[in-house]
Design a protein around this motif. Structure first.
Motif, mmCIF file in Angstrom:
data_model
loop_
_atom_site.group_PDB
_atom_site.id
_atom_site.type_symbol
_atom_site.label_atom_id
_atom_site.label_comp_id
_atom_site.label_asym_id
_atom_site.label_seq_id
_atom_site.Cartn_x
_atom_site.Cartn_y
_atom_site.Cartn_z
ATOM 1 N N PHE A 10 -6.543 12.621 0.866
ATOM 2 C CA PHE A 10 -5.467 11.833 0.281
ATOM 3 C C PHE A 10 -6.070 10.522 -0.216
ATOM 4 N N TRP A 11 -5.237 9.591 -0.632
ATOM 5 C CA TRP A 11 -5.799 8.293 -1.027
ATOM 6 C C TRP A 11 -4.767 7.195 -0.926
ATOM 7 N N TYR A 12 -5.211 5.958 -1.054
ATOM 8 C CA TYR A 12 -4.290 4.829 -0.914
ATOM 9 C C TYR A 12 -4.526 3.827 -2.028
ATOM 10 N N HIS A 13 -3.424 3.182 -2.418
ATOM 11 C CA HIS A 13 -3.505 2.211 -3.510
ATOM 12 C C HIS A 13 -2.259 1.340 -3.493
ATOM 13 N N PRO A 14 -2.279 0.200 -4.173
ATOM 14 C CA PRO A 14 -1.084 -0.644 -4.233
ATOM 15 C C PRO A 14 -0.006 0.029 -5.076
ATOM 16 N N HIS A 15 1.217 -0.446 -4.946
ATOM 17 C CA HIS A 15 2.279 0.043 -5.832
ATOM 18 C C HIS A 15 2.951 -1.129 -6.505
ATOM 19 N N CYS A 16 2.138 -2.095 -6.873
ATOM 20 C CA CYS A 16 2.604 -3.356 -7.391
ATOM 21 C C CYS A 16 1.612 -3.768 -8.447
ATOM 22 N N ILE A 53 0.854 -1.202 0.000
ATOM 23 C CA ILE A 53 0.000 0.000 0.000
ATOM 24 C C ILE A 53 0.880 1.238 0.000
ATOM 25 N N HIS A 54 0.544 2.162 -0.915
ATOM 26 C CA HIS A 54 1.167 3.481 -0.946
ATOM 27 C C HIS A 54 0.118 4.491 -0.470
ATOM 28 N N TRP A 55 0.531 5.420 0.401
ATOM 29 C CA TRP A 55 -0.375 6.404 1.002
ATOM 30 C C TRP A 55 -0.163 7.704 0.247
ATOM 31 N N HIS A 56 -0.847 7.826 -0.867
ATOM 32 C CA HIS A 56 -0.572 8.894 -1.834
ATOM 33 C C HIS A 56 -0.765 10.287 -1.236
ATOM 34 N N GLY A 57 0.321 11.060 -1.206
ATOM 35 C CA GLY A 57 0.257 12.445 -0.746
ATOM 36 C C GLY A 57 0.586 12.625 0.718
ATOM 37 N N TRP A 63 12.593 8.284 -3.147
ATOM 38 C CA TRP A 63 11.221 8.712 -3.409
ATOM 39 C C TRP A 63 10.916 8.698 -4.898
ATOM 40 N N LEU A 64 9.881 7.974 -5.258
ATOM 41 C CA LEU A 64 9.502 7.897 -6.671
ATOM 42 C C LEU A 64 8.956 9.226 -7.167
ATOM 43 N N LEU A 65 9.146 9.419 -8.442
ATOM 44 C CA LEU A 65 8.612 10.562 -9.152
ATOM 45 C C LEU A 65 8.099 9.960 -10.452
ATOM 46 N N HIS A 66 6.780 10.020 -10.660
ATOM 47 C CA HIS A 66 6.265 9.336 -11.854
ATOM 48 C C HIS A 66 4.966 9.935 -12.324
ATOM 49 N N CYS A 67 4.637 9.616 -13.561
ATOM 50 C CA CYS A 67 3.340 10.000 -14.100
ATOM 51 C C CYS A 67 2.295 9.098 -13.474
ATOM 52 N N HIS A 68 1.136 9.686 -13.123
ATOM 53 C CA HIS A 68 0.088 8.877 -12.497
ATOM 54 C C HIS A 68 -0.932 8.343 -13.489
ATOM 55 N N ILE A 69 -0.706 8.569 -14.777
ATOM 56 C CA ILE A 69 -1.434 7.770 -15.778
ATOM 57 C C ILE A 69 -0.657 6.457 -15.784
ATOM 58 N N MET A 117 2.189 14.474 -12.828
ATOM 59 C CA MET A 117 3.465 14.003 -12.275
ATOM 60 C C MET A 117 3.419 14.040 -10.745
ATOM 61 N N HIS A 118 3.720 12.908 -10.146
ATOM 62 C CA HIS A 118 3.571 12.740 -8.704
ATOM 63 C C HIS A 118 4.921 12.485 -8.040
ATOM 64 N N LEU A 119 5.200 13.257 -6.986
ATOM 65 C CA LEU A 119 6.403 13.046 -6.180
ATOM 66 C C LEU A 119 5.994 12.415 -4.858
ATOM 67 N N HIS A 120 6.657 11.328 -4.500
ATOM 68 C CA HIS A 120 6.386 10.688 -3.210
ATOM 69 C C HIS A 120 7.118 11.422 -2.085
ATOM 70 N N GLY A 121 6.554 11.349 -0.886
ATOM 71 C CA GLY A 121 7.294 11.682 0.331
ATOM 72 C C GLY A 121 7.479 13.144 0.698
HETATM 73 CU CU1 C2O Z 1 -0.308 7.423 -6.149
HETATM 74 CU CU2 C2O Z 1 3.532 6.326 -6.849
HETATM 75 O O1 C2O Z 1 1.632 6.815 -6.483
#
Ligand code: C2O
Ligand code: CU
Length: 464
Positions: free
Chosen positions: A134-140, A94-98, A443-449, A398-402
């Motif tokens: 915020f929201w939560y989702h898998p990262h797998c 689980i990733h706790w987005h934001g 910390w990941l940095l990625h497109c959320h599409i 584009m989403h930055l973690h952490g």
């Molecule tokens: Cu909403 Cu890398 O995640």
């Protein structure tokens, strides 16, 4: 069997912590019980449920067993604990987005934690520093797991929040279903190389255009999260006065009305809505983007008017995000592009087997750091500005973690100095995002599409 036993132990340890019953504490669990509330169990499940006319949809994934993943409520500055129990046939996390969590709690497999295999579990515990949505989702294997349902909303409450007459939470997402209500292929490669593959059935809280009752003339707080893997929305509210109070978990410097406000996957908004005075009047939240605009959800005014005024709502308290020092900041250039390399790669964790996209010319289709080195190594406590440029004809959330960043400037539009974790960069736009590297780790940095993320548009930064 194993699961059950472990869960039993956990309950026992927690009870021992509260009641002082003479059961020897189980090492870590005992210590944990003292530091955090009894963890909520988030168990993955495969269910059948109704998402459209034409029958039940099989192979829907959720946490718990009763429909949509629960809306998790946390309190700013108070510890939260959850045990992810994996009962589906696929490794997950689980990733706790934001939410600015410690790195070990960030849920990115291999980069920060092991896979949680079928029948296994992982304990998350952290204290959310910020209030908001915020929201939560898998990262797998995310295209599959999120596409089949594993996306839930988180509300972090602040005791100092202004009072509303009602509050609603909307989890917006689509499903790729055929006419028989069963899942069809989660993506088409040619769409993955463009905007991403859209779902066929659109829902809010897993329902088609739900309607909720709210007091006439009252003030409503509407929390909206886009948890879809692909769709970008353009929001408008019809039938009432509405203002955007917060975006991506942070109050906006200046409230504004959502007039085709563009937000992408991973983004959230909080609206203050002043319900009409007349009983029965309908307020609609719409998506006006594209050729098929849609009413996402309705609010219906009930009872006699409360005669409230939207200007009565006090400002939301700012979150404790460090102010970027622009005079000392170091710049990091980041170019988003398409890539010509079209090599199938058999990465783990749900790589799609294609690379269509790249960050600084490097396509990184998997979730593992191997073999790519971090995009940049940042010094703990220092200020940075990401100079991000979109060289593609598509938009990318584009989403930055952490860490949270501040939107400093855009080459194509007037921007508010928003604090955020996800920026929807438009074609040919250049944007500057400033932040203090105050959270150590990778910390990941990625497109959320998700198709873009999984076909190259991913990287990570290291804070040491
Ligand atoms: Cu909403 Cu890398 O995640
Ligand atoms: Cu993208």
């Amino acid at each position: 069997m194993t699961l059950f036993t472990r869960r039993g132990l956990l309950k026992t340890a927690a009870l021992a912590g509260i009641g002082g019953v003479g059961i020897p504490a189980m090492g870590r669990l005992g210590g944990w019980a003292a530091a955090a509330p009894e963890p909520m169990v988030l168990q993955t499940a495969k269910i059948q449920t109704k998402l459209m006319d034409g029958g039940l949809t099989r192979d829907v994934l959720t946490y718990g067993n009763a429909g949509m993943p629960p809306v998790l409520r946390m309190k700013k500055g108070e510890p939260f604990a959850a045990r992810l129990v994996n009962a589906i046939d696929d490794p997950t996390t689980i990733h706790w987005h934001g939410i600015r969590v410690p790195n070990k709690m960030d849920g990115v497999p291999f980069l920060v934690q092991p896979y949680v295999y079928t029948g296994d579990h992982f304990d998350y515990v952290f204290t959310p520093p910020d209030a908001g949505t915020f929201w939560y989702h898998p990262h797998c294997n995310t295209l599959e797991q999120m596409g089949h349902g594993l996306t839930g909303v988180i509300v972090v409450e602040n005791p100092g929040d202004p009072k509303f007459d009602a509050e609603f939470v909307l989890n917006l997402r689509d499903w790729r279903l055929g006419d028989d209500a069963q899942f069809i292929d989660q993506f088409r490669p040619r769409d993955a190389a463009r905007t991403g593959t859209y779902g066929t059935v659109r829902t809010a809280n897993w329902l088609d255009q739900p309607q909720y009752d709210a007091p006439a003339g009252g003030l409503v707080r509407l929390r909206v999260a886009i948890t879809d893997v692909t769709r970008i929305y353009a929001f408008r509210v019809d039938g009432a006065e509405a203002t955007v109070m917060a975006l991506d978990g942070n109050p906006v410097p200046e409230r504004f009305s959502p007039d085709a406000l563009l937000l992408g996957p991973g983004q959230r908004m909080e609206l203050a809505i002043r319900m009409p005075d007349d009983e029965g009047a309908i307020v609609s939240l719409r998506d006006v983007r594209g050729t098929k605009p849609k009413i996402l959800a309705n609010l219906r005014a009930t009872g006699g008017s409360l005669k409230r005024d939207v200007r009565d709502i006090a400002p939301l308290e700012a979150n404790p995000v460090k102010e970027v020092d622009l005079t000392a900041a170091q710049h990091i250039s980041l170019a988003l592009s398409a890539t010509a390399e079209n090599v199938p790669s058999d990465g783990i964790c749900g790589s799609l087997g294609y690379s269509f996209w790249a960050i600084n010319k490097v396509p990184w289709p998997g979730d593992t750091p191997d073999p790519t080195a971090p995009l940049a190594e940042l010094k703990l406590g220092k200020s940075y500005v990401i100079d991000m440029e979109n060289l593609t004809p598509q938009s990318h959330p584009m989403h930055l973690h952490g860490m949270s960043f501040k939107v400093l400037s855009s080459s194509t539009r007037q921007v508010q100095p928003l604090i955020s974790d996800t920026y929807l960069i438009q074609p040919n736009e250049k944007v500057q995002l400033g932040f203090v590297a105050d959270n150590p780790g990778d910390w990941l940095l990625h497109c959320h599409i998700i198709e873009h993320q999984k076909s190259g548009m991913t990287s990570y930064v290291r804070v040491v």
